[in-house]
Write an enzyme that holds these catalytic residues in place. Structure first.
Site, PDB file in Angstrom:
ATOM      1  N   ALA A  64       1.005  -1.185   0.028  1.00 48.15           N
ATOM      2  CA  ALA A  64       0.132   0.036  -0.006  1.00 48.15           C
ATOM      3  C   ALA A  64       1.128   1.196  -0.073  1.00 48.15           C
ATOM      4  O   ALA A  64       2.087   1.023   0.465  1.00 48.15           O
ATOM      5  CB  ALA A  64      -0.804   0.112   1.480  1.00 48.15           C
ATOM      6  N   GLY A 109       0.879  -5.133   0.890  1.00 48.96           N
ATOM      7  CA  GLY A 109      -0.398  -5.047   0.051  1.00 48.96           C
ATOM      8  C   GLY A 109      -0.220  -5.843  -1.282  1.00 48.96           C
ATOM      9  O   GLY A 109      -1.229  -6.348  -2.001  1.00 48.96           O
ATOM     10  N   GLU A 112      -0.203  -9.465  -0.679  1.00 45.08           N
ATOM     11  CA  GLU A 112      -1.678  -9.830  -0.342  1.00 45.08           C
ATOM     12  C   GLU A 112      -2.589  -9.712  -1.549  1.00 45.08           C
ATOM     13  O   GLU A 112      -3.633 -10.465  -1.765  1.00 45.08           O
ATOM     14  CB  GLU A 112      -2.462  -8.465   0.704  1.00 45.08           C
ATOM     15  CG  GLU A 112      -1.723  -8.675   2.094  1.00 45.08           C
ATOM     16  CD  GLU A 112      -2.243  -7.562   2.964  1.00 45.08           C
ATOM     17  OE1 GLU A 112      -1.758  -6.422   2.688  1.00 45.08           O
ATOM     18  OE2 GLU A 112      -2.702  -7.919   4.074  1.00 45.08           O
ATOM     19  N   GLU A 132       4.935  -5.056   7.139  1.00 43.15           N
ATOM     20  CA  GLU A 132       4.129  -3.941   7.861  1.00 43.15           C
ATOM     21  C   GLU A 132       4.613  -3.595   9.169  1.00 43.15           C
ATOM     22  O   GLU A 132       4.488  -2.600   9.595  1.00 43.15           O
ATOM     23  CB  GLU A 132       2.627  -4.402   7.921  1.00 43.15           C
ATOM     24  CG  GLU A 132       1.891  -4.343   6.544  1.00 43.15           C
ATOM     25  CD  GLU A 132       1.856  -5.306   5.755  1.00 43.15           C
ATOM     26  OE1 GLU A 132       2.987  -6.465   5.863  1.00 43.15           O
ATOM     27  OE2 GLU A 132       1.240  -5.456   4.694  1.00 43.15           O
TER      28      GLU A 132
HETATM   29  C1  HXC Z   1       5.045   4.496  -1.558  1.00 44.91           C
HETATM   30  C2  HXC Z   1       6.819   3.480  -2.336  1.00 44.91           C
HETATM   31  C3  HXC Z   1       6.470   2.112  -1.685  1.00 44.91           C
HETATM   32  C4  HXC Z   1       5.261   1.938  -0.979  1.00 44.91           C
HETATM   33  C5  HXC Z   1       8.442   1.911  -3.004  1.00 44.91           C
HETATM   34  N1  HXC Z   1       7.930   3.261  -3.031  1.00 44.91           N
HETATM   35  N2  HXC Z   1       7.590   1.230  -2.154  1.00 44.91           N
HETATM   36  N3  HXC Z   1       6.065   4.631  -2.209  1.00 44.91           N
HETATM   37  N4  HXC Z   1       4.608   3.223  -0.996  1.00 44.91           N
HETATM   38  N5  HXC Z   1       4.964   1.036  -0.701  1.00 44.91           N
HETATM   39  C6  HXC Z   1       8.756   4.344  -3.869  1.00 44.91           C
HETATM   40  C7  HXC Z   1       9.950   4.807  -3.009  1.00 44.91           C
HETATM   41  O1  HXC Z   1       9.623   5.733  -2.224  1.00 44.91           O
HETATM   42  C8  HXC Z   1      10.645   5.300  -4.109  1.00 44.91           C
HETATM   43  O2  HXC Z   1      10.167   6.795  -4.230  1.00 44.91           O
HETATM   44  C9  HXC Z   1      10.405   4.605  -5.350  1.00 44.91           C
HETATM   45  O3  HXC Z   1       9.251   4.058  -5.067  1.00 44.91           O
HETATM   46  C10 HXC Z   1      11.528   3.576  -5.570  1.00 44.91           C
HETATM   47  O4  HXC Z   1      11.697   2.900  -4.334  1.00 44.91           O
HETATM   48  P1  HXC Z   1      13.261   2.666  -3.747  1.00 44.91           P
HETATM   49  O5  HXC Z   1      12.896   2.428  -2.491  1.00 44.91           O
HETATM   50  O6  HXC Z   1      14.120   3.777  -4.046  1.00 44.91           O
HETATM   51  O7  HXC Z   1      13.629   1.345  -4.576  1.00 44.91           O
HETATM   52  P2  HXC Z   1      14.618   0.242  -4.135  1.00 44.91           P
HETATM   53  O8  HXC Z   1      15.852   0.777  -3.296  1.00 44.91           O
HETATM   54  O9  HXC Z   1      14.760  -0.428  -5.233  1.00 44.91           O
HETATM   55  O10 HXC Z   1      13.734  -0.646  -2.973  1.00 44.91           O
HETATM   56  C11 HXC Z   1      12.560  -1.301  -3.417  1.00 44.91           C
HETATM   57  C12 HXC Z   1      11.533  -1.673  -2.175  1.00 44.91           C
HETATM   58  C13 HXC Z   1      11.374  -0.383  -1.138  1.00 44.91           C
HETATM   59  C14 HXC Z   1      12.370  -3.037  -1.190  1.00 44.91           C
HETATM   60  C15 HXC Z   1      10.405  -2.433  -2.747  1.00 44.91           C
HETATM   61  O11 HXC Z   1      10.932   0.471  -2.067  1.00 44.91           O
HETATM   62  C16 HXC Z   1      10.501  -0.865  -0.205  1.00 44.91           C
HETATM   63  O12 HXC Z   1      10.958  -1.374   0.879  1.00 44.91           O
HETATM   64  N6  HXC Z   1       9.305  -0.310  -0.198  1.00 44.91           N
HETATM   65  C17 HXC Z   1       8.282  -0.512   0.776  1.00 44.91           C
HETATM   66  C18 HXC Z   1       7.901  -1.685   1.089  1.00 44.91           C
HETATM   67  C19 HXC Z   1       6.863  -1.821   2.320  1.00 44.91           C
HETATM   68  O13 HXC Z   1       7.068  -1.653   3.283  1.00 44.91           O
HETATM   69  N7  HXC Z   1       5.574  -2.264   2.040  1.00 44.91           N
HETATM   70  C20 HXC Z   1       4.557  -2.458   2.793  1.00 44.91           C
HETATM   71  C21 HXC Z   1       3.694  -1.145   2.970  1.00 44.91           C
HETATM   72  S1  HXC Z   1       2.581  -1.235   3.988  1.00 44.91           S
HETATM   73  P3  HXC Z   1      11.152   8.111  -4.606  1.00 44.91           P
HETATM   74  O14 HXC Z   1      10.063   9.439  -4.790  1.00 44.91           O
HETATM   75  O15 HXC Z   1      12.019   8.256  -3.336  1.00 44.91           O
HETATM   76  O16 HXC Z   1      11.759   7.565  -5.829  1.00 44.91           O
HETATM   77  C22 HXC Z   1       1.139  -2.090   3.373  1.00 44.91           C
HETATM   78  C23 HXC Z   1      -0.031  -2.418   4.143  1.00 44.91           C
HETATM   79  C24 HXC Z   1      -1.345  -2.839   3.148  1.00 44.91           C
HETATM   80  O17 HXC Z   1       1.406  -2.694   2.286  1.00 44.91           O
HETATM   81  C25 HXC Z   1      -2.532  -2.809   4.340  1.00 44.91           C
HETATM   82  C26 HXC Z   1      -2.663  -1.271   4.557  1.00 44.91           C
HETATM   83  C27 HXC Z   1      -4.124  -0.830   4.857  1.00 44.91           C
END
Ligand code: HXC
Length: 258
Positions: A64, A109, A112, A132
């Site tokens: 998400a 997400g 999921e 998360e």
């Molecule tokens: C918003 C995101 C994002 C996310 C990546 N980006 N994941 N933006 N939400 N979930 C954005 C980054 O901020 C970045 O933006 C761009 O995408 C590229 O990501 P990088 O981190 O620079 O790439 P990389 O180093 O290759 O790493 C990839 C990655 C990492 C490992 C996937 O981005 C990451 O850990 N993302 C978050 C994963 C996460 O925690 N997901 C769970 C979310 S909670 P900029 O602007 O800096 O270029 C969830 C809950 C669901 O899903 C239920 C909710 C109700």
């Protein structure tokens, strides 16, 4: 028509590609709403017999949208979570096969979303995880429930509590992925799998999805009774006459609505 997804249709096979590669295809409310709209239209479209869900670029879906969620109050977060549940439940229960072609990161997400699909085919480059708890939340698009049902309670707790990101081979080993292929074979394999399913009786396939989904959450006695009901639907279909007649006459079945 869509700003965050791509929709293609080719001889009865739809492909939905999440298309926000700059944000790793993160699911914000707009993407979730577009997914709901596209799957509602797929459900109504008799020309679509199967669906592939994949991601543009190096992610399937990295979760998400954290930037959007960071600004939400608890109540607003609940609303987004409810929308996510609506999307996942809809995808899971649509009576057409939905295959996740997991090309890269399937986190939070995104994992999921893959869990809501009927089958997960992953590229060896894919990575899975529920990160998360590192963000101070828990999976909120059905992950605590679907992950445990797919890989078992212990492994789901392990993945959710450690937030470990696992490679595709480990995901395959624990049963989170049904098929593992080289990246360049991913879409072809998903298409081939979809076409195999599409060559079978459509009512039987749809009924099997419902029997498995609904039966899984029932006790054995109720689930068996439910199977009898759903079996009867398939047994009463023209496809049953066609499938059995084709077998007995040593010819290829020509199912309706293929
Ligand atoms: C918003 C995101 C994002 C996310 C990546 N980006 N994941 N933006 N939400 N979930 C954005 C980054 O901020 C970045 O933006 C761009 O995408 C590229 O990501 P990088 O981190 O620079 O790439 P990389 O180093 O290759 O790493 C990839 C990655 C990492 C490992 C996937 O981005 C990451 O850990 N993302 C978050 C994963 C996460 O925690 N997901 C769970 C979310 S909670 P900029 O602007 O800096 O270029 C969830 C809950 C669901 O899903 C239920 C909710 C109700």
């Amino acid at each position: 028509m869509y700003n965050n997804i791509k929709f293609e249709k080719n001889e009865g096979l739809a492909t939905v590609t999440i298309n926000r590669p700059k944000a790793m295809n993160a699911l914000n409310e707009d993407v979730l709403n577009e997914l709901l709209i596209v799957f509602h239209s797929i459900a109504k479209d008799d020309d679509v017999k199967a669906v592939i869900v994949t991601g543009e670029g190096k992610a399937f879906v990295a979760g998400a949208d954290i930037a959007q969620m960071s600004k939400l109050s608890a109540l607003e977060g609940r609303k987004m979570m409810s929308l996510g549940h609506e999307v996942m439940n809809y995808i899971e229960n649509i009576e057409k096969p939905v295959i996740a072609a997991v090309n890269g990161f399937a986190l939070g997400g995104g994992c999921e979303l893959s869990l809501a699909c009927d089958i997960r085919i992953a590229s060896t480059k894919a990575k899975f995880g529920q990160p998360e708890v590192g963000l101070g939340i828990i999976p909120g698009f059905g992950g605590t429930q679907r992950l445990a049902r797919l890989v078992g309670k212990g492994m789901a707790k392990y993945l959710i509590m450690t937030a470990e990101i696992i490679g595709a081979d480990e995901a395959y080993r624990i049963g989170l992925v049904e098929k593992l292929v080289e990246p360049e074979e991913l879409i072809d394999t998903a298409v081939k799998t979809a076409r195999t399913i599409m060559s079978k009786a459509p009512i039987a396939v749809g009924t099997a999805i419902t029997a498995i989904n609904k039966g899984f959450d029932l006790g054995m006695a109720e689930a068996s009774a439910f199977e009898i009901e759903t079996f009867t639907t398939a047994f009463g279909s023209d496809d049953k006459s066609e499938g059995m007649d084709a077998f007995l006459n040593k010819r290829k079945a020509e199912f309706k609505n293929r």
